[in-house]
Scaffold this active site. Structure first.
Site, PDB file in Angstrom:
ATOM      1  N   GLU A 101      47.601  77.191  18.738  1.00 41.46           N
ATOM      2  CA  GLU A 101      47.869  76.054  17.828  1.00 41.46           C
ATOM      3  C   GLU A 101      49.356  75.681  17.835  1.00 41.46           C
ATOM      4  O   GLU A 101      49.901  75.242  16.831  1.00 41.46           O
ATOM      5  CB  GLU A 101      47.415  76.348  16.387  1.00 41.46           C
ATOM      6  CG  GLU A 101      46.007  76.846  16.219  1.00 41.46           C
ATOM      7  CD  GLU A 101      44.983  76.027  16.963  1.00 41.46           C
ATOM      8  OE1 GLU A 101      45.292  74.881  17.330  1.00 41.46           O
ATOM      9  OE2 GLU A 101      43.888  76.543  17.219  1.00 41.46           O
TER      10      GLU A 101
HETATM   11  C1  LIG Z   1      42.957  83.596  22.497  1.00 40.13           C
HETATM   12  C2  LIG Z   1      43.321  82.154  22.704  1.00 40.13           C
HETATM   13  C3  LIG Z   1      42.558  81.170  22.106  1.00 40.13           C
HETATM   14  C4  LIG Z   1      42.870  79.822  22.306  1.00 40.13           C
HETATM   15  N1  LIG Z   1      42.065  78.842  21.777  1.00 40.13           N
HETATM   16  C5  LIG Z   1      42.262  77.549  22.161  1.00 40.13           C
HETATM   17  C6  LIG Z   1      41.318  76.529  21.818  1.00 40.13           C
HETATM   18  O1  LIG Z   1      40.340  76.782  21.114  1.00 40.13           O
HETATM   19  N2  LIG Z   1      41.524  75.272  22.279  1.00 40.13           N
HETATM   20  C7  LIG Z   1      42.594  74.951  23.063  1.00 40.13           C
HETATM   21  O2  LIG Z   1      42.715  73.802  23.458  1.00 40.13           O
HETATM   22  N3  LIG Z   1      43.519  75.896  23.399  1.00 40.13           N
HETATM   23  C8  LIG Z   1      43.373  77.175  22.973  1.00 40.13           C
HETATM   24  N4  LIG Z   1      44.282  78.146  23.334  1.00 40.13           N
HETATM   25  C9  LIG Z   1      45.461  77.755  24.102  1.00 40.13           C
HETATM   26  C10 LIG Z   1      46.743  77.854  23.299  1.00 40.13           C
HETATM   27  O3  LIG Z   1      46.803  76.823  22.349  1.00 40.13           O
HETATM   28  C11 LIG Z   1      47.919  77.865  24.297  1.00 40.13           C
HETATM   29  O4  LIG Z   1      47.902  79.128  24.918  1.00 40.13           O
HETATM   30  C12 LIG Z   1      49.254  77.599  23.629  1.00 40.13           C
HETATM   31  O5  LIG Z   1      49.336  76.272  23.164  1.00 40.13           O
HETATM   32  C13 LIG Z   1      50.432  77.855  24.570  1.00 40.13           C
HETATM   33  O6  LIG Z   1      50.235  77.272  25.815  1.00 40.13           O
HETATM   34  P1  LIG Z   1      50.413  78.170  27.134  1.00 40.13           P
HETATM   35  O7  LIG Z   1      49.620  79.412  26.944  1.00 40.13           O
HETATM   36  O8  LIG Z   1      50.114  77.338  28.306  1.00 40.13           O
HETATM   37  O9  LIG Z   1      51.940  78.585  27.125  1.00 40.13           O
HETATM   38  P2  LIG Z   1      53.117  77.717  27.785  1.00 40.13           P
HETATM   39  O10 LIG Z   1      53.009  76.309  27.353  1.00 40.13           O
HETATM   40  O11 LIG Z   1      53.175  78.013  29.233  1.00 40.13           O
HETATM   41  O12 LIG Z   1      54.385  78.368  27.072  1.00 40.13           O
HETATM   42  C14 LIG Z   1      55.000  79.588  27.520  1.00 40.13           C
HETATM   43  C15 LIG Z   1      56.273  79.794  26.687  1.00 40.13           C
HETATM   44  O13 LIG Z   1      57.174  78.702  26.913  1.00 40.13           O
HETATM   45  C16 LIG Z   1      57.537  78.129  25.678  1.00 40.13           C
HETATM   46  N5  LIG Z   1      57.682  76.684  25.831  1.00 40.13           N
HETATM   47  C17 LIG Z   1      56.925  75.827  26.542  1.00 40.13           C
HETATM   48  N6  LIG Z   1      57.364  74.568  26.390  1.00 40.13           N
HETATM   49  C18 LIG Z   1      58.405  74.630  25.535  1.00 40.13           C
HETATM   50  C19 LIG Z   1      59.285  73.674  24.959  1.00 40.13           C
HETATM   51  N7  LIG Z   1      59.146  72.365  25.200  1.00 40.13           N
HETATM   52  N8  LIG Z   1      60.265  74.096  24.114  1.00 40.13           N
HETATM   53  C20 LIG Z   1      60.403  75.401  23.835  1.00 40.13           C
HETATM   54  N9  LIG Z   1      59.605  76.360  24.357  1.00 40.13           N
HETATM   55  C21 LIG Z   1      58.617  75.973  25.188  1.00 40.13           C
HETATM   56  C22 LIG Z   1      56.412  78.463  24.707  1.00 40.13           C
HETATM   57  O14 LIG Z   1      56.868  78.465  23.352  1.00 40.13           O
HETATM   58  C23 LIG Z   1      56.010  79.847  25.180  1.00 40.13           C
HETATM   59  O15 LIG Z   1      56.850  80.805  24.589  1.00 40.13           O
HETATM   60  C24 LIG Z   1      44.002  79.488  23.104  1.00 40.13           C
HETATM   61  C25 LIG Z   1      44.778  80.494  23.681  1.00 40.13           C
HETATM   62  C26 LIG Z   1      44.439  81.809  23.510  1.00 40.13           C
HETATM   63  C27 LIG Z   1      45.267  82.864  24.202  1.00 40.13           C
END
Ligand SMILES: Cc1cc2nc3c(=O)[nH]c(=O)nc-3n(C[C@H](O)[C@H](O)[C@H](O)COP(=O)(O)OP(=O)(O)OC[C@H]3O[C@@H](n4cnc5c(N)ncnc54)[C@H](O)[C@@H]3O)c2cc1C
Length: 595
Positions: free
Chosen positions: A437
């Site tokens: 989220e």
């Molecule tokens: C168990 C689980 C359940 C989930 N459920 C859902 C769901 O129901 N529906 C859904 O759509 N998604 C879901 N997600 C996805 C979740 O919302 C994402 O994992 C989350 O938004 C982060 O995206 P990412 O994992 O690609 O990390 P990334 O976007 O790759 O981020 C990696 C790191 O980089 C940082 N970062 C990236 N961009 C920036 C920026 N612009 N400024 C500062 N820092 C930045 C982030 O803060 C993080 O620390 C789920 C994930 C998990 C693990």
């Protein structure tokens, strides 16, 4: 140990003495709900949480869902739990009576959500997402779509999901590639892969209504070209009965650190039939209804898991006998609860929990107040306050949950690190809350990039002015402890005001973004202290009938501890935000070597 007790006394106190829920309930409830009605709702919710959901929590941790041929089988016992949940009418709690809901305001809904999550966070995600999906459709879908999908979602017969994330589109939601092609009959063909979809496939309900973000072939690049679609697992006939299976399947389940019982699904859409919600290219704005609610839900989830961890730590500290008391040469070893450092840890956990709970209720109350005077200035003011608080609440509560679940393991010593006491589950389950989220960084970016600047920090300043009023009131109590509390909170307000001024000046810069997370932490600490200020004022007043003297003394002690232990950090964080972030201000774009 798997027992969980819903913290009913805490809510009775906070709703009466910190949030003024009586006024909120009167103004916002469709059926004139009283505080006593709220107590009854919470009592019934506590019963379900303690007796039905909590006993399945450890089982869900040890025996997560399984997948075979695209069918997901949930943890044994979860189907019966969902049945009890639905029969109890809990999915309908916060929906308006117009769509078959009970119209119970969020200030009570947030409390109940804490109970579900404290008892069984992995389970609670399924109804939580369903409720948010229904709210989203209620505010964005066409009358025909509402008729078709809302009644069964509100009743909990069907569940809802949120489909944003793709392999290349996590935080960067604008880079979504899932394709939506319009058909001559007005439906759309949806194709692409979504990952990490919570409860994307399962056997708890007859149908699953996926809310999917996708992009039409001729849509603009980036976030402005994303549309929102309803993609049901089973298509729904005009008479409401279930039609053929849609072309959406779960191809895999993730293995993960925590919330094992919640299936985290890879979803494949192969020209699945979808239905556009609202206008094309407005998807992200519409999905913000769901994302906002899911952010608040995640804050409540972090709070529930933390409470459960605290209860285990507190109980263990009374059972575990180890070492003599400080300064005692002979005599028996004592329960570790008698050692000052364990007392410090438990006070830390407890004082954070009160602060988190108050902030959680505050956001719910402000959300409820957005419904009064629908067209007027009052509504605008409450909306701005609520929107300002959501990222702070999400970020701060979920980060606090990391500290609290860490502390819970520390109190258990080695028994916390091994799985036998069960407290390791809370540590693992809490970890996701700062990630999904929108990560903490994304909440912080939202605060400094939108919420703070959209009105030139007027909302921020008026919230802070309210805290300063509390400083004056606490100081007037006149006791040495109250004076000390007021001094510390006054200093923290000064530091936060300086950092806020600095943020406005620095907006858009790399330095501002480097300071965003410390800045949001400052807000969390000050608003948490504001909860404690109200506790102090109430505990020192004369209207505390019904609360035991020990309860009242504990509230005073927790407040003073919070001020002494946490508030000095606000000044330190300000130093980093306003001075330390200069190091990040490079002139030539970002690159990894700069670190
Ligand atoms: C168990 C689980 C359940 C989930 N459920 C859902 C769901 O129901 N529906 C859904 O759509 N998604 C879901 N997600 C996805 C979740 O919302 C994402 O994992 C989350 O938004 C982060 O995206 P990412 O994992 O690609 O990390 P990334 O976007 O790759 O981020 C990696 C790191 O980089 C940082 N970062 C990236 N961009 C920036 C920026 N612009 N400024 C500062 N820092 C930045 C982030 O803060 C993080 O620390 C789920 C994930 C998990 C693990």
């Amino acid at each position: 140990m798997s027992e969980y007790r819903a913290p009913l006394d805490e809510y009775r106190f906070l709703l009466r003495h910190v949030i003024d829920a009586a006024t909120v309930l009167r103004q916002a409830s469709e059926g004139d709900l009283s505080l006593e009605d709220a107590d009854s709702v919470m009592d019934a919710a506590a019963q379900l949480a303690e007796q039905v959901l909590a006993p399945l929590n450890v089982k869900g941790d040890q025996q997560g869902p399984t997948i075979a041929d695209g069918q997901v089988k949930s943890t044994p016992g979860f189907r019966a739990a969902m049945k009890a949940f639905v029969e109890g009418g809990w999915t309908a709690l916060s929906h308006s009576t117009a769509v078959g809901g009970q119209g119970v305001p969020h200030v009570v809904g947030n409390a109940v959500l804490e109970f579900w999550s404290g008892a069984n966070p992995a389970f609670a995600i399924a109804p939580g997402l369903t409720i948010s999906a229904a709210h989203t459709l209620d505010s964005t879908a066409s009358p025909e779509q509402k008729d078709r999908y809302l009644p069964k979602l509100v009743a909990g017969q069907w569940t809802g999901t949120m489909n944003l994330t793709e392999p290349q589109a996590g935080t960067d939601v604008g880079s979504i590639r899932t394709k939506a092609v319009r058909q001559p009959d007005g439906t759309w063909r949806i194709s692409g892969q979504k990952i990490f979809i919570s409860w994307g496939e399962h056997d708890l309900s007859e149908n699953i209504i996926h809310l999917v973000l996708a992009r039409a072939p001729d849509a603009p690049e980036g976030p402005k070209g994303i549309s929102l679609f309803i993609v049901p697992k089973f298509l729904v006939n005009d008479d409401g009965s279930l039609g053929p299976r849609n072309a959406v399947t779960c191809t895999a389940l993730e293995r993960k650190l925590g919330i094992h019982a919640s299936p985290t699904c890879v979803m494949q859409y192969e020209e699945a039939t979808g239905f556009l919600v609202g206008a094309e290219n407005r998807g992200l704005t519409q999905m913000f209804v769901m994302m906002n609610e899911a952010r608040m839900g995640t804050g409540s989830q972090a709070l529930g898991i933390s409470e459960c961890a605290y209860q285990k730590a507190e109980a263990y500290s009374r059972e575990r006998i180890q070492s003599k008391a400080v300064g005692v040469r002979s005599g028996p070893a004592i329960p570790i609860a008698g050692h000052p450092d364990i007392q410090r840890i438990l006070l830390n956990m407890r004082s954070l929990l009160t602060a988190m709970r108050g902030v959680n209720l505050q956001v719910g109350a402000w959300m409820d107040l957005t419904k009064i005077d629908p067209d007027g200035d009052a509504r605008k003011g409450w909306t701005q306050r609520m929107e300002f608080l959501v990222p702070i609440m999400k970020a701060w509560l979920t980060e606090c949950a990391q500290d609290i679940t860490y502390d819970a393991i520390q109190v258990h010593g080695g028994m916390g690190f091994v799985e036998d006491t069960g407290v390791a589950q809370q540590y693992r389950d809490a970890r996701i809350t700062t990630i999904y989220e929108g990560t903490t960084a994304i909440q912080a970016n939202d605060l400094i990039g939108r919420k703070l600047t959209s009105d030139g920090a007027q909302t921020a300043r008026s919230v802070l002015a309210g805290v300063r009023d509390q400083v004056v009131a606490v100081k007037a109590l006149g006791t040495p402890r109250a004076q000390r509390f007021a001094r510390r909170l006054g200093a923290a307000c000064d530091a936060l005001e300086q950092a806020t001024d600095w943020m406005l000046e620095a907006q858009g810069s790399r330095s501002a973004h480097a300071g965003a997370v410390p800045f949001i932490t400052m807000w969390g600490l000050v608003l948490g202290a504001s909860v404690h200020a109200r506790c102090l004022l109430a505990a020192s007043g004369s209207s505390m009938q019904g609360f035991r003297p020990e309860f009242i003394e504990r509230k005073i002690r927790d407040a003073v501890f919070f001020a002494d232990y946490h508030l000095p950090h606000v000044e330190a964080l300000k130093t980093f935000v306003t001075e330390g972030t200069e190091e990040f201000a490079v002139t030539e774009g970002a690159n990894a070597e700069q670190v």
